[in-house]
Scaffold this motif. Structure first.
Motif, PDB file in Angstrom:
ATOM      1  N   VAL A 194       0.837  -1.201   0.000  1.00 48.54           N
ATOM      2  CA  VAL A 194       0.000   0.000   0.000  1.00 48.54           C
ATOM      3  C   VAL A 194       0.870   1.248   0.000  1.00 48.54           C
ATOM      4  N   ALA A 195       1.929   1.262   0.804  1.00 47.68           N
ATOM      5  CA  ALA A 195       2.828   2.418   0.849  1.00 47.68           C
ATOM      6  C   ALA A 195       3.459   2.669  -0.511  1.00 47.68           C
ATOM      7  N   GLN A 196       3.858   1.584  -1.210  1.00 44.00           N
ATOM      8  CA  GLN A 196       4.457   1.744  -2.536  1.00 44.00           C
ATOM      9  C   GLN A 196       3.446   2.346  -3.515  1.00 44.00           C
ATOM     10  N   LYS A 197       2.200   1.900  -3.445  1.00 43.43           N
ATOM     11  CA  LYS A 197       1.168   2.474  -4.304  1.00 43.43           C
ATOM     12  C   LYS A 197       1.032   3.983  -4.048  1.00 43.43           C
ATOM     13  N   ILE A 198       1.103   4.364  -2.765  1.00 46.31           N
ATOM     14  CA  ILE A 198       0.992   5.787  -2.425  1.00 46.31           C
ATOM     15  C   ILE A 198       2.159   6.569  -3.020  1.00 46.31           C
ATOM     16  N   HIS A 199       3.380   6.042  -2.912  1.00 55.11           N
ATOM     17  CA  HIS A 199       4.540   6.741  -3.458  1.00 55.11           C
ATOM     18  C   HIS A 199       4.386   6.950  -4.966  1.00 55.11           C
ATOM     19  N   LEU A 200       3.987   5.882  -5.662  1.00 56.02           N
ATOM     20  CA  LEU A 200       3.861   5.971  -7.114  1.00 56.02           C
ATOM     21  C   LEU A 200       2.772   6.955  -7.515  1.00 56.02           C
ATOM     22  N   ASN A 201       1.655   6.919  -6.802  1.00 54.88           N
ATOM     23  CA  ASN A 201       0.539   7.786  -7.145  1.00 54.88           C
ATOM     24  C   ASN A 201       0.847   9.257  -6.859  1.00 54.88           C
ATOM     25  N   MET A 202       1.574   9.507  -5.774  1.00 54.14           N
ATOM     26  CA  MET A 202       1.890  10.880  -5.418  1.00 54.14           C
ATOM     27  C   MET A 202       2.870  11.524  -6.403  1.00 54.14           C
ATOM     28  N   ARG A 203       3.667  10.707  -7.090  1.00 58.92           N
ATOM     29  CA  ARG A 203       4.628  11.277  -8.034  1.00 58.92           C
ATOM     30  C   ARG A 203       3.960  11.779  -9.315  1.00 58.92           C
ATOM     31  N   GLU A 204       2.715  11.369  -9.511  1.00 60.43           N
ATOM     32  CA  GLU A 204       1.999  11.894 -10.668  1.00 60.43           C
ATOM     33  C   GLU A 204       1.598  13.343 -10.384  1.00 60.43           C
ATOM     34  N   PRO A 205       1.764  14.254 -11.330  1.00 59.56           N
ATOM     35  CA  PRO A 205       1.521  15.683 -11.089  1.00 59.56           C
ATOM     36  C   PRO A 205       0.081  15.939 -10.636  1.00 59.56           C
TER      37      PRO A 205
ATOM     38  N   SER B 201       1.116  23.082 -11.519  1.00 58.74           N
ATOM     39  CA  SER B 201       1.284  21.630 -11.449  1.00 58.74           C
ATOM     40  C   SER B 201       2.292  21.321 -10.357  1.00 58.74           C
ATOM     41  N   PHE B 202       1.939  20.361  -9.488  1.00 59.97           N
ATOM     42  CA  PHE B 202       2.804  20.012  -8.358  1.00 59.97           C
ATOM     43  C   PHE B 202       3.108  18.522  -8.409  1.00 59.97           C
ATOM     44  N   THR B 203       4.384  18.218  -8.263  1.00 63.46           N
ATOM     45  CA  THR B 203       4.826  16.833  -8.138  1.00 63.46           C
ATOM     46  C   THR B 203       5.327  16.663  -6.723  1.00 63.46           C
ATOM     47  N   LEU B 204       4.727  15.737  -5.997  1.00 58.34           N
ATOM     48  CA  LEU B 204       4.998  15.603  -4.569  1.00 58.34           C
ATOM     49  C   LEU B 204       5.671  14.276  -4.265  1.00 58.34           C
ATOM     50  N   THR B 205       6.396  14.288  -3.173  1.00 55.02           N
ATOM     51  CA  THR B 205       6.884  13.046  -2.563  1.00 55.02           C
ATOM     52  C   THR B 205       6.395  13.037  -1.130  1.00 55.02           C
TER      53      THR B 205
END
Length: 896
Positions: free
Chosen positions: A571-582, A589-593
């Motif tokens: 689940v954490a990995q899914k969150i990381h990948l999804n948050m990197r999408e602008p 436009s914001f790209t977050l980690t």
């Protein structure tokens, strides 16, 4: 009157005794002499018999006299109607008959003495005297008895001795008997007439006495009454005026009697009274009414009952009246009316529903507030069924059952119902019910006080929402998360399963918020919350804890710990990948980690709590952020131990500062020639159990709390004391004090430094304040103002660890800096590392250009010292020239 009657009765009794005594004495003389002559023929016995007769006479007459004087021989009661009816004297019957027997015998004696004068003729008419006397005195019975005795005596003593030729005497005897009977009958009629007259007289006297008693009783009642009692004639003149009337009017009865109301009351009042009197006389009936009259007590209210007076023929002769002072009742009635009106006003103005129902649930009344609230007027719904009129169909039956319970004295408090208004609007009403009863305890209905809590319920819902949900994102907040954790934890323990809590923190969100503004930051947080919500399963819970930190609760991952850990990391990995999408917010436009910390639970079945789980997740999150961000850290037991140690250190450090456990150390600073020109103040902790502790063990903990400020205050105070020491007087000796950024940002920082110097009398020119580059770049304007204000006093400023942070020459030229301090990490490898050497040479060049002094930390070898000396004027600080030592030892060495 009573005394005269008693005296008369006494005289009559005395006369009776005398008469009876005379009769007895006469009979005794008559009979005793004849008896003695017949018994005692011998002269000797005759004389003795005469003596005995005399003594016997005295004895018998004494006894008779005693009995007569003590009234033993006649009745003592007052009932004498029979005697009054047949006799003149109220003697007992035996006395009258004794008299009737004695008088003829006495007449016989008298006749014997008179007989020779009439040639022994019987002279029978002489016996008419005792017959007449007995008939007159005793009536029919004694008269007939006297006639009988006279006839027997004549026949026995006289007629037998006469010659038969004298039959004329027999005729006389017959006439005597006839006359005796006639006289006795006539006497009886006369006595009966006298009896009727006497009875009438007595009855009249009795009636008169009773009337006098009644009049006296009525007069006593009238005079003793507290009510005014009066009577008037047909002209309205007073005939009766009792004491209470006198008291009210203030005039005595002697003045009022014979006068009318015009002479007593004011004209207007008198006119009303006369009008009322005329009504009573005209209608010839009793009337009760209220009158207000002026009395000695002022204006007085009376309840007056008036009625006509009649004579024996039923004609109206006047009127009577009884007036009772009811002023107190009128006042009480007025007060009750005021209280009732006040209560009605309160009920109608109160912002609460006042409802009264009968035993069947029909509407009896409700107040004006209910009318305004419901849109119904009372007269429109009075008598209607409350439940059918005001309650929604779904709740009518339940509420009716509750009403039946309340009507039987089961008081209900705080029950909330939905009430429908006239237009169908639903109101939430909280009821307080109470059974109504009459004076006999019978149930008459139900009183219900209702409060409109519609807005309160909405407010409670809002409060609940504010208490358990984030106002910005609408997500559950920290309190809701802890509540959910508290419910899930026992379930997880009971089912032997493993759940997980993820804390998600947006990296460098503060920079975005400061650069783009708070509005953009808020929109970004809502967008992040929406994106995280799309990644969760049904049953998972997303909440916003604070700022840029979110929490994700993952229940029922697996019964195996490793599997649960794998799923939570997925689940954490899914969150990381999804948050990197602008993320697109308008034109930006914001790209977050994000940094993620994961804690599984239950960890300890018996001791785990919701706060423990949150703390473990927060510890893992800190590990993730310290690792540089954009990573996931899974909580390990070692993290928990480190956290506990840090908490223990903080707790003990709070006691160490006021407990005097801190120690001040100094590390010397020397120039190229080896001369000591100053020192840096360092702090040590003399722990009572663990001994002397280095700053690296407790300063980082203090930096994360407000303890660093207390430590800074203690160090500054001790340094100011050292600067006044005699060993430092006249020496070019400076002591450097490292100031925490948190302390430097205090609003009263400048005042505090000046106060510390003034309190000890220390010279500001001997004090150096070391600040980090982090202080410089944070709110530059405020930092420059504070530093300039202190620099004016002679205090020097040094930039500590220069080159390790965000060094900016633009800031340096604006700040009142006196020296730069090279970090030991550059100094240690400078002789062998060209990069470090070049960096040091650059720093030296900048310092020389800006006329700044250079202090190098961590000089531990001669090679390092020579390297620095060859490239510029550098003040050295390190183990090569001296280790940190207690301040008192340093001062002692300086004194030597």
């Amino acid at each position: 009157m009573q005394g005269k009657d008693h005296a008369r009765i006494t005289h009559l009794d005395t006369a009776r005794v005398v008469v009876l005594y005379a009769v007895f004495a006469s009979l005794w003389i008559l009979i005793s002499d004849e008896v003695i002559r017949w018994l005692a023929t011998d002269p000797i016995y005759f004389h003795f018999a005469q003596t005995f007769k005399g003594l016997l006479f005295v004895g018998i007459t004494s006894i008779l006299l005693y009995l007569l004087l003590n009234h033993r021989l006649w009745p003592q009661d007052a009932s004498s109607s029979l005697r009054l009816q047949g006799s003149l004297l109220h003697w007992p019957a035996w006395q009258l008959y004794l008299l009737a027997a004695g008088l003829p015998l006495m007449t016989l004696l008298m006749r014997n003495d008179l007989a020779p004068l009439f040639s022994d003729r019987p002279l029978m008419m002489l016996f008419m005297v005792p017959i007449l006397v007995c008939a007159v005195i005793g009536g029919l019975g004694p008269g007939l008895f006297a006639t009988l005795v006279s006839a027997v005596v004549l026949d026995a003593y006289i007629l037998d001795d006469l010659a038969p030729a004298h039959r004329l005497d027999m005729i006389q005897l017959a006439i005597l008997v006839g006359n005796g009977i006639l006289i006795s009958l006539l006497s009886m009629m006369l006595h009966q007439a006298r009896y009727r007259t006497e009875m009438a007289r007595r009855m009249a006297e009795k009636n008169l006495g009773e009337q006098e008693k009644l009049a006296s009783l009525l007069n006593a009642i009238a005079e003793g009454s507290t009510d005014a009692i009066f009577a008037k004639d047909l002209q309205g003149r007073y005939l009766l005026f009792n004491r209470a009337s006198e008291k009210f009017v203030g005039k005595p009865a002697s003045v009022v009697i014979g006068k009318d109301d015009n002479n007593i009351f004011p004209p207007q009042e008198a006119e009303l009274i006369i009008k009322s009197n005329n009504r009573v006389l005209d209608e010839n009936r009793i009337i009760t009414a209220e009158e207000e009259l002026t009395t000695t007590n002022g204006s007085t209210f009376f309840l007056v009952t008036k009625g006509p007076l009649h004579d024996a023929n039923g004609q109206v002769t006047g009127l009577f009246g009884i007036s009772r002072d009811i002023s107190y009742l009128k006042n009480a009635e007025l007060e009750m009316r005021k209280q009732r009106d006040f209560a009605e006003t309160l009920i109608d103005t109160a912002q609460a529903i006042v409802l009264v129902l009968d035993c069947e649930g029909r509407i009896v009344r409700f107040n004006a507030y209910m009318e305004r609230l419901s849109g119904w007027r009372l007269d429109e719904v009075r008598g209607r069924d409350w439940f059918e009129t005001f309650l929604p169909p779904a709740s009518r039956n339940a509420d009716r059952e509750m009403f039946k319970a309340a009507i039987h004295d089961v008081q209900t408090v705080g029950n909330i119902d939905i009430v429908l208004t006239r237009d169908g609007t639903e109101l939430s009403v909280e009821w307080y019910d109470k059974t109504l009863k009459d004076e006999h305890g019978n149930i008459t209905g139900l009183l219900a006080i209702g409060m409109d809590v519609t807005q309160r319920q909405k407010a409670e819902q809002q409060i609940h929402s504010l208490a358990f949900y984030d106002s910005l994102t609408g997500l559950p907040n920290r309190a809701r998360l802890l509540d959910r954790l508290g419910m899930m934890l026992p379930i997880a323990v009971r089912q032997s399963r493993h759940d997980a809590l993820l804390l998600v923190n947006i990296d460098r969100f503060k920079n975005i918020n400061d650069a783009s503004g708070q509005n953009v930051g808020d929109e970004l947080l809502k967008a992040v919350g929406a994106r995280l919500s799309n990644l969760l399963r049904e049953g998972d819970m997303l909440s916003r804890l604070s700022g840029d930190e979110f929490a994700i609760l993952l229940p029922d991952l697996s019964k195996q710990q490793q599997t649960a850990a794998h799923q939570s990391m997925h689940v954490a990995q899914k969150i990381h990948l999804n948050m990197r999408e602008p993320l697109l917010l308008g034109d930006d436009s914001f790209t977050l980690t994000v940094s993620i910390g994961i804690a599984h639970f239950p960890l300890r079945k018996d001791e785990d709590s919701a706060l423990d789980i949150l703390r473990r997740a927060n510890t893992a999150l800190h590990r993730s952020k310290n690792a540089g961000g954009g990573q996931t850290a899974l909580f390990e037991h070692s993290m928990d131990e480190t956290t506990k140690q840090r908490f223990q250190i903080e707790s003990e450090l709070r006691q160490a500062i006021p407990g005097g456990q801190l120690r001040l150390y100094l590390q010397p600073q020397v120039d190229a020639s080896g001369r000591t020109v100053g020192a840096e103040a360092l702090v040590r902790w003399q722990h009572p159990q663990r001994g002397l502790l280095m700053p690296g063990l407790f300063i980082p903990v203090a930096e994360e709390s407000d303890l660093i400020i207390e430590i800074g205050q203690w160090v500054m105070g001790e340094v100011c004391k050292l600067l006044t020491h005699q060993a430092l007087q006249g020496r070019p000796y400076r002591i450097a004090v490292n100031i925490s950024p948190r302390q430097f940002r205090q609003p009263n920082f400048v005042e505090w430094v000046n106060a510390s110097l003034a309190a000890t009398g220390a010279e500001p020119t001997h004090l150096t304040i070391e600040v980090t580059e982090g202080v410089v770049i944070d709110n530059v304007g405020s930092v420059i103002a504070k530093m300039n204000e202190l620099a004016v006093t002679g205090i020097h400023f040094s930039v500590d660890d220069f080159g390790t942070g965000y060094s900016s020459l633009a800031y340096l030229k604006r700040l009142p800096i006196h020296e730069l301090k090279i970090d030991k990490t550059f100094v240690q490898d400078a002789p062998s590392d060209p990069s470090d050497a070049a960096l040091i040479e650059s720093i030296l060049a900048v310092a020389k250009h800006m006329h700044l002094k250079i202090v190098a930390e961590g000089v531990e070898t001669q090679e390092q010292a020579d390297f620095l000396n060859q490239r510029g004027e550098v003040v050295h600080q390190g183990y090569l020239f001296g280790r940190p030592e207690p301040a008192e030892l340093v001062l002692a060495s300086l004194a030597d």
